[in-house]
Scaffold this motif. Structure first.
Motif, PDB file in Angstrom:
ATOM      1  N   GLN A   5      54.157  26.331  38.315  1.00  0.00           N
ATOM      2  CA  GLN A   5      55.279  27.212  38.068  1.00  0.00           C
ATOM      3  C   GLN A   5      54.750  28.642  38.077  1.00  0.00           C
ATOM      4  OE1 GLN A   5      58.205  26.347  38.114  1.00  0.00           O
ATOM      5  NE2 GLN A   5      58.380  24.231  37.445  1.00  0.00           N
ATOM      6  N   ASN A   6      55.447  29.513  38.782  1.00  0.00           N
ATOM      7  CA  ASN A   6      55.030  30.914  38.827  1.00  0.00           C
ATOM      8  C   ASN A   6      53.534  31.052  39.112  1.00  0.00           C
ATOM      9  OD1 ASN A   6      57.636  31.810  38.065  1.00  0.00           O
ATOM     10  ND2 ASN A   6      57.141  31.341  35.942  1.00  0.00           N
ATOM     11  N   PRO A   7      53.080  30.572  40.269  1.00  0.00           N
ATOM     12  CA  PRO A   7      51.650  30.690  40.537  1.00  0.00           C
ATOM     13  C   PRO A   7      51.223  32.151  40.621  1.00  0.00           C
ATOM     14  CG  PRO A   7      52.808  30.000  42.511  1.00  0.00           C
ATOM     15  CD  PRO A   7      53.803  29.977  41.392  1.00  0.00           C
ATOM     16  N   ARG A   8      49.998  32.405  40.243  1.00  0.00           N
ATOM     17  CA  ARG A   8      49.423  33.744  40.323  1.00  0.00           C
ATOM     18  C   ARG A   8      48.139  33.665  41.134  1.00  0.00           C
ATOM     19  NH1 ARG A   8      53.761  34.602  38.666  1.00  0.00           N
ATOM     20  NH2 ARG A   8      54.395  35.812  36.866  1.00  0.00           N
ATOM     21  N   LEU A   9      47.877  34.716  41.892  1.00  0.00           N
ATOM     22  CA  LEU A   9      46.641  34.831  42.642  1.00  0.00           C
ATOM     23  C   LEU A   9      45.779  35.870  41.943  1.00  0.00           C
ATOM     24  CD1 LEU A   9      44.777  34.470  45.121  1.00  0.00           C
ATOM     25  CD2 LEU A   9      46.106  36.273  46.237  1.00  0.00           C
ATOM     26  N   ILE A  10      44.581  35.467  41.546  1.00  0.00           N
ATOM     27  CA  ILE A  10      43.624  36.420  40.993  1.00  0.00           C
ATOM     28  C   ILE A  10      42.633  36.767  42.106  1.00  0.00           C
ATOM     29  CG2 ILE A  10      41.924  36.927  39.206  1.00  0.00           C
ATOM     30  CD1 ILE A  10      43.215  34.746  37.493  1.00  0.00           C
ATOM     31  N   VAL A  11      42.553  38.043  42.419  1.00  0.00           N
ATOM     32  CA  VAL A  11      41.624  38.541  43.429  1.00  0.00           C
ATOM     33  C   VAL A  11      40.489  39.237  42.697  1.00  0.00           C
ATOM     34  CG1 VAL A  11      41.332  40.060  45.428  1.00  0.00           C
ATOM     35  CG2 VAL A  11      43.525  38.881  45.059  1.00  0.00           C
ATOM     36  N   SER A  12      39.287  38.740  42.889  1.00  0.00           N
ATOM     37  CA  SER A  12      38.108  39.335  42.251  1.00  0.00           C
ATOM     38  C   SER A  12      37.204  39.881  43.351  1.00  0.00           C
ATOM     39  CB  SER A  12      37.329  38.290  41.449  1.00  0.00           C
ATOM     40  OG  SER A  12      38.178  37.622  40.536  1.00  0.00           O
ATOM     41  N   ILE A  13      36.874  41.162  43.280  1.00  0.00           N
ATOM     42  CA  ILE A  13      35.982  41.782  44.257  1.00  0.00           C
ATOM     43  C   ILE A  13      34.709  42.149  43.515  1.00  0.00           C
ATOM     44  CG2 ILE A  13      35.695  43.632  45.954  1.00  0.00           C
ATOM     45  CD1 ILE A  13      38.796  43.836  45.995  1.00  0.00           C
ATOM     46  N   VAL A  14      33.629  41.444  43.855  1.00  0.00           N
ATOM     47  CA  VAL A  14      32.403  41.575  43.080  1.00  0.00           C
ATOM     48  C   VAL A  14      31.202  41.794  43.988  1.00  0.00           C
ATOM     49  CG1 VAL A  14      33.265  40.238  41.129  1.00  0.00           C
ATOM     50  CG2 VAL A  14      32.134  39.062  43.027  1.00  0.00           C
ATOM     51  N   ARG A  15      30.067  42.047  43.367  1.00  0.00           N
ATOM     52  CA  ARG A  15      28.837  42.283  44.111  1.00  0.00           C
ATOM     53  C   ARG A  15      28.382  41.011  44.812  1.00  0.00           C
ATOM     54  NH1 ARG A  15      25.353  43.655  39.302  1.00  0.00           N
ATOM     55  NH2 ARG A  15      26.859  42.217  38.405  1.00  0.00           N
ATOM     56  N   LYS A  16      27.673  41.205  45.896  1.00  0.00           N
ATOM     57  CA  LYS A  16      27.139  40.082  46.666  1.00  0.00           C
ATOM     58  C   LYS A  16      26.358  39.148  45.755  1.00  0.00           C
ATOM     59  CE  LYS A  16      24.250  39.137  50.699  1.00  0.00           C
ATOM     60  NZ  LYS A  16      23.368  39.719  51.708  1.00  0.00           N
ATOM     61  N   GLY A  17      26.639  37.851  45.875  1.00  0.00           N
ATOM     62  CA  GLY A  17      25.940  36.855  45.084  1.00  0.00           C
ATOM     63  C   GLY A  17      26.652  36.438  43.812  1.00  0.00           C
ATOM     64  N   TRP A  18      27.732  37.126  43.451  1.00  0.00           N
ATOM     65  CA  TRP A  18      28.419  36.852  42.193  1.00  0.00           C
ATOM     66  C   TRP A  18      29.654  35.961  42.343  1.00  0.00           C
ATOM     67  CZ3 TRP A  18      27.374  38.639  37.089  1.00  0.00           C
ATOM     68  CH2 TRP A  18      26.137  39.292  36.981  1.00  0.00           C
ATOM     69  N   GLY A  19      30.025  35.628  43.597  1.00  0.00           N
ATOM     70  CA  GLY A  19      31.201  34.788  43.812  1.00  0.00           C
ATOM     71  C   GLY A  19      31.076  33.423  43.156  1.00  0.00           C
ATOM     72  N   ASP A  20      29.907  32.803  43.289  1.00  0.00           N
ATOM     73  CA  ASP A  20      29.705  31.475  42.705  1.00  0.00           C
ATOM     74  C   ASP A  20      29.786  31.518  41.185  1.00  0.00           C
ATOM     75  OD1 ASP A  20      29.458  30.342  45.180  1.00  0.00           O
ATOM     76  OD2 ASP A  20      27.269  30.224  45.147  1.00  0.00           O
ATOM     77  N   THR A  21      29.346  32.620  40.590  1.00  0.00           N
ATOM     78  CA  THR A  21      29.428  32.790  39.139  1.00  0.00           C
ATOM     79  C   THR A  21      30.878  32.745  38.692  1.00  0.00           C
ATOM     80  OG1 THR A  21      27.449  34.161  39.195  1.00  0.00           O
ATOM     81  CG2 THR A  21      28.820  34.326  37.220  1.00  0.00           C
ATOM     82  N   ILE A  22      31.752  33.407  39.455  1.00  0.00           N
ATOM     83  CA  ILE A  22      33.181  33.419  39.139  1.00  0.00           C
ATOM     84  C   ILE A  22      33.788  32.030  39.342  1.00  0.00           C
ATOM     85  CG2 ILE A  22      35.423  34.271  39.937  1.00  0.00           C
ATOM     86  CD1 ILE A  22      34.136  36.992  40.214  1.00  0.00           C
ATOM     87  N   LEU A  23      33.442  31.371  40.462  1.00  0.00           N
ATOM     88  CA  LEU A  23      33.964  30.020  40.713  1.00  0.00           C
ATOM     89  C   LEU A  23      33.616  29.089  39.557  1.00  0.00           C
ATOM     90  CD1 LEU A  23      33.238  29.237  44.473  1.00  0.00           C
ATOM     91  CD2 LEU A  23      35.443  29.667  43.392  1.00  0.00           C
ATOM     92  N   GLU A  24      32.374  29.135  39.122  1.00  0.00           N
ATOM     93  CA  GLU A  24      31.933  28.259  38.036  1.00  0.00           C
ATOM     94  C   GLU A  24      32.698  28.556  36.752  1.00  0.00           C
ATOM     95  OE1 GLU A  24      27.785  27.243  35.687  1.00  0.00           O
ATOM     96  OE2 GLU A  24      27.671  28.055  37.738  1.00  0.00           O
ATOM     97  N   ALA A  25      32.860  29.838  36.437  1.00  0.00           N
ATOM     98  CA  ALA A  25      33.551  30.222  35.199  1.00  0.00           C
ATOM     99  C   ALA A  25      35.020  29.809  35.228  1.00  0.00           C
ATOM    100  CB  ALA A  25      33.429  31.730  34.986  1.00  0.00           C
ATOM    101  N   THR A  26      35.690  30.033  36.365  1.00  0.00           N
ATOM    102  CA  THR A  26      37.122  29.707  36.427  1.00  0.00           C
ATOM    103  C   THR A  26      37.334  28.199  36.428  1.00  0.00           C
ATOM    104  OG1 THR A  26      37.089  29.991  38.844  1.00  0.00           O
ATOM    105  CG2 THR A  26      37.858  31.863  37.518  1.00  0.00           C
ATOM    106  N   MET A  27      36.468  27.444  37.096  1.00  0.00           N
ATOM    107  CA  MET A  27      36.620  25.993  37.099  1.00  0.00           C
ATOM    108  C   MET A  27      36.345  25.414  35.716  1.00  0.00           C
ATOM    109  SD  MET A  27      35.412  24.905  40.921  1.00  0.00           S
ATOM    110  CE  MET A  27      35.979  23.214  40.740  1.00  0.00           C
ATOM    111  N   ASN A  28      35.370  25.988  35.006  1.00  0.00           N
ATOM    112  CA  ASN A  28      35.124  25.563  33.622  1.00  0.00           C
ATOM    113  C   ASN A  28      36.328  25.862  32.734  1.00  0.00           C
ATOM    114  OD1 ASN A  28      32.589  24.542  34.147  1.00  0.00           O
ATOM    115  ND2 ASN A  28      31.509  26.398  33.497  1.00  0.00           N
ATOM    116  N   ALA A  29      37.102  26.890  33.097  1.00  0.00           N
ATOM    117  CA  ALA A  29      38.270  27.275  32.301  1.00  0.00           C
ATOM    118  C   ALA A  29      39.542  26.563  32.759  1.00  0.00           C
ATOM    119  CB  ALA A  29      38.465  28.792  32.364  1.00  0.00           C
ATOM    120  N   GLY A  30      39.421  25.682  33.769  1.00  0.00           N
ATOM    121  CA  GLY A  30      40.583  24.884  34.152  1.00  0.00           C
ATOM    122  C   GLY A  30      41.129  25.096  35.546  1.00  0.00           C
ATOM    123  N   ALA A  31      40.567  26.035  36.302  1.00  0.00           N
ATOM    124  CA  ALA A  31      41.024  26.212  37.684  1.00  0.00           C
ATOM    125  C   ALA A  31      40.537  25.032  38.515  1.00  0.00           C
ATOM    126  CB  ALA A  31      40.493  27.517  38.269  1.00  0.00           C
TER     127      ALA A  31
END
Length: 112
Positions: A5-31
């Motif tokens: 319901q009411n999906p949201r897109l979070i766009v994160s623009i980060v330094r090279k190499g930090w994308g996986d850090t975000i993926l891990e954190a968001t998946m741990n939080a339920g994404a």
């Protein structure tokens, strides 16, 4: 399962190499996942320094679609994981999504 319901897109623009850090954190939080794109950022007048801070031109862009109910928790996790309170580490923003197609795993927990 999770209702999209009411999906949201979070766009994160980060330094090279930090994308996986975000993926891990968001998946741990339920994404249920995310997509990392590679890009290049440039400052005004193509300066390598902005306000005296060295800017890395290579970026990773993480796209995370979550239910509206999870967007605040996800954003806080991204800020924490990618250290976005530190100048020059990147930014994240949330966008309303009009429709989502083809992401069956977001609608059904166990499709098999």
């Amino acid at each position: 399962g999770i209702e999209m319901q009411n999906p949201r897109l979070i766009v994160s623009i980060v330094r090279k190499g930090w994308g996986d850090t975000i993926l891990e954190a968001t998946m741990n939080a339920g994404a249920h996942g995310g997509t990392v794109l590679f890009g290049r950022g440039i400052g005004r007048n193509e300066q390598q320094r902005v306000f005296g801070i060295q800017i890395e031109p290579e970026k990773e862009v993480v796209l995370t679609i979550v239910p509206a109910a999870l967007k605040d928790v996800m954003l806080q996790e991204i800020i924490r994981a990618a250290e976005l309170t530190v100048p020059g580490h990147g930014l994240a923003f949330v966008v309303a999504v009009e429709a989502v197609a083809g992401i069956v795993h977001l609608v059904e927990e166990n499709p098999f």
